[in-house]
Design a protein around this motif. Structure first.
Motif, PDB file in Angstrom:
ATOM      1  N   PHE A 180      -1.387  14.343   2.421  1.00 46.36           N
ATOM      2  CA  PHE A 180      -2.215  13.213   2.840  1.00 46.36           C
ATOM      3  C   PHE A 180      -2.324  12.200   1.690  1.00 46.36           C
ATOM      4  CE2 PHE A 180      -6.364  11.083   3.235  1.00 46.36           C
ATOM      5  CZ  PHE A 180      -6.278  10.588   4.523  1.00 46.36           C
ATOM      6  N   ALA A 181      -2.582  12.718   0.498  1.00 48.17           N
ATOM      7  CA  ALA A 181      -2.721  11.825  -0.669  1.00 48.17           C
ATOM      8  C   ALA A 181      -1.401  11.133  -1.005  1.00 48.17           C
ATOM      9  CB  ALA A 181      -3.233  12.616  -1.871  1.00 48.17           C
ATOM     10  N   ARG A 182      -0.293  11.803  -0.731  1.00 46.64           N
ATOM     11  CA  ARG A 182       1.006  11.184  -1.005  1.00 46.64           C
ATOM     12  C   ARG A 182       1.308  10.045  -0.049  1.00 46.64           C
ATOM     13  NH1 ARG A 182       4.153  16.844  -1.757  1.00 46.64           N
ATOM     14  NH2 ARG A 182       3.759  17.059  -3.996  1.00 46.64           N
ATOM     15  N   GLN A 183       0.900  10.242   1.212  1.00 43.86           N
ATOM     16  CA  GLN A 183       1.364   9.361   2.288  1.00 43.86           C
ATOM     17  C   GLN A 183       0.419   8.227   2.642  1.00 43.86           C
ATOM     18  OE1 GLN A 183       2.029  12.383   5.229  1.00 43.86           O
ATOM     19  NE2 GLN A 183       3.801  13.195   4.122  1.00 43.86           N
ATOM     20  N   ARG A 184      -0.854   8.348   2.296  1.00 45.32           N
ATOM     21  CA  ARG A 184      -1.834   7.356   2.729  1.00 45.32           C
ATOM     22  C   ARG A 184      -2.213   6.428   1.573  1.00 45.32           C
ATOM     23  NH1 ARG A 184      -1.459   6.375   7.542  1.00 45.32           N
ATOM     24  NH2 ARG A 184      -3.451   5.279   7.308  1.00 45.32           N
ATOM     25  N   PRO A 185      -2.794   5.266   1.891  1.00 41.13           N
ATOM     26  CA  PRO A 185      -3.277   4.383   0.823  1.00 41.13           C
ATOM     27  C   PRO A 185      -4.238   5.143  -0.104  1.00 41.13           C
ATOM     28  CG  PRO A 185      -3.489   3.306   2.973  1.00 41.13           C
ATOM     29  CD  PRO A 185      -3.083   4.733   3.239  1.00 41.13           C
ATOM     30  N   TRP A 186      -4.214   4.829  -1.367  1.00 42.54           N
ATOM     31  CA  TRP A 186      -5.013   5.619  -2.320  1.00 42.54           C
ATOM     32  C   TRP A 186      -6.497   5.571  -2.001  1.00 42.54           C
ATOM     33  CZ3 TRP A 186      -8.866   4.363  -5.799  1.00 42.54           C
ATOM     34  CH2 TRP A 186      -9.105   2.999  -6.003  1.00 42.54           C
ATOM     35  N   GLU A 187      -6.931   4.475  -1.385  1.00 39.92           N
ATOM     36  CA  GLU A 187      -8.363   4.374  -1.036  1.00 39.92           C
ATOM     37  C   GLU A 187      -8.745   5.441   0.010  1.00 39.92           C
ATOM     38  OE1 GLU A 187      -6.217   1.846  -1.058  1.00 39.92           O
ATOM     39  OE2 GLU A 187      -7.077   0.082  -2.060  1.00 39.92           O
ATOM     40  N   GLU A 188      -7.825   5.724   0.941  1.00 37.55           N
ATOM     41  CA  GLU A 188      -8.106   6.768   1.937  1.00 37.55           C
ATOM     42  C   GLU A 188      -8.168   8.145   1.278  1.00 37.55           C
ATOM     43  OE1 GLU A 188      -5.774   6.766   5.492  1.00 37.55           O
ATOM     44  OE2 GLU A 188      -6.283   4.691   5.985  1.00 37.55           O
TER      45      GLU A 188
END
Ligand code: PQQ
Length: 243
Positions: free
Chosen positions: A135-143
Motif C-alpha cells: 500500500f505504501a509503495r503504490q499510493r500517494p505518500w499522504e495516504e
C-alpha cells in the motif's frame, strides 16, 4: 449538499479517532494476552509473528519517503526509519526498535536466529504485513501517512502491557519490555505529524471519507494478524509443534 459538506478539523479528527472501536486492542487474542491467559508458547508465537511486522515497518517507511517529493517532509519521516533500524553502531545504546524487539524475543525464550528465520510466521500474518508495505509503495505518500494513524491508539496498548505483564508473566524479564516504553513518545510524535498531513491532504469530503477508509484498511491488517496468530497457535497445540 449535506453529503459533500467538509467536516471541520475537529470533526475530522473525531471521525478518525472513532475508528478506535476496530483497534486490535479489542481482539480476543490481545485481550487474552493482556489478561495473562496465554501459555508461554503463545506469547512466544505472538512475539515471533509480530517481529515480521516490526522488520517491515522501516521498509514501509522507506517506501513512503520514496514517494514524497517534499524534502522538509522527508526530513521528518526519516526519523521513523532510524527509530526502528537504529542509529550507528548496533552495540550502542541506540540500537533501535527492531533490536529492542529481538531483546523482547530473548526475554520470552526465543533466540535471535529463530526470530530472524521468520519460521513461526503464519501465512495470514505475512499477507497482512506485505499488504501494508505494498500500500505504501503504490499510493500517494499522504495516504500512507494516514494509514500509519492507527498509532493514535498504540500508546494505550503499550501502557497496558507495561502495567500488566510483570505480574501476569513473571517469567518474562522486565528488561525485555523496554520496546513498549520506548514507543509511547515516538507514537505520539508520529501521530502529530500524520494528523497534520491528513488535515492538509483531505481538502474535500470525499478525501476525508477516503481517509477513514484507509484507516479501516490498516485496522483490518492488524486485526487479521491476530486472527492468524490465534488460529495458528491454539491452546491445545501439540507440544512438538510449539515455538
Ligand atoms: N504502527 C506503525 C506504523 O504504522 O508506521 C509503527 C508502529 C505501529 C510501531 O512501531 C509499533 O510498535 C506499533 N505497535 C503496535 C502494537 O504493539 O499494538 C501497533 C502499531 C499500529 O497501530 O500500527 C504499531
Amino acid at each position: 449538499h449535506e453529503l459533500q459538506r467538509l467536516w471541520d478539523g475537529d470533526e475530522f479528527e473525531a471521525r478518525l479517532r472513532a475508528c478506535e472501536a476496530r483497534y486490535h486492542i479489542h481482539h480476543r487474542f490481545n485481550q487474552r494476552l493482556n489478561r495473562g491467559e496465554l501459555q508461554p508458547f503463545q506469547v512466544r508465537a505472538w512475539v515471533a509473528n509480530r517481529f515480521y511486522y516490526q522488520v517491515n515497518i522501516p521498509r514501509k517507511d522507506a517506501a513512503v519517503m520514496s514517494n514524497c517529493e517534499d524534502r522538509a517532509e522527508r526530513r521528518r519521516w526519516i526519523l521513523r526509519i532510524l527509530d526502528h533500524d537504529g542509529r550507528g553502531d548496533f552495540t550502542g545504546d541506540d540500537a533501535g526498535g527492531i533490536e529492542a524487539w529481538v531483546r523482547l524475543g530473548e526475554a520470552v525464550g526465543l533466540d535471535r536466529a529463530d526470530l530472524w528465520s521468520h519460521r513461526h510466521v503464519q501465512p495470514g500474518v505475512r499477507f497482512a504485513v506485505d499488504a501494508y508495505v505494498n500500500f505504501a509503495r503504490q499510493r500517494p505518500w499522504e495516504e500512507a501517512a494516514i494509514s500509519s494513524l492507527t498509532e493514535m491508539f498504540a500508546p494505550k496498548i503499550h501502557a497496558d502491557r507495561l502495567a500488566a505483564w510483570p505480574t501476569l508473566y513473571p517469567w518474562i524479564d522486565v528488561e525485555g519490555l523496554a520496546y513498549f516504553r520506548s514507543r509511547i513518545p515516538l507514537a505520539t510524535r508520529d501521530v502529530e505529524h500524520g494528523l497534520e498531513v491528513a488535515r492538509r491532504w483531505c481538502t474535500t469530503r470525499a478525501r476525508q471519507e477516503r481517509a477513514v477508509g484507509i484507516l479501516h484498511f490498516k485496522l483490518d491488517i492488524l486485526w487479521s494478524m491476530l486472527d492468524a496468530i490465534e488460529r495458528g497457535f491454539p491452546d491445545d497445540m501439540p507440544l512438538e509443534q510449539r515455538p
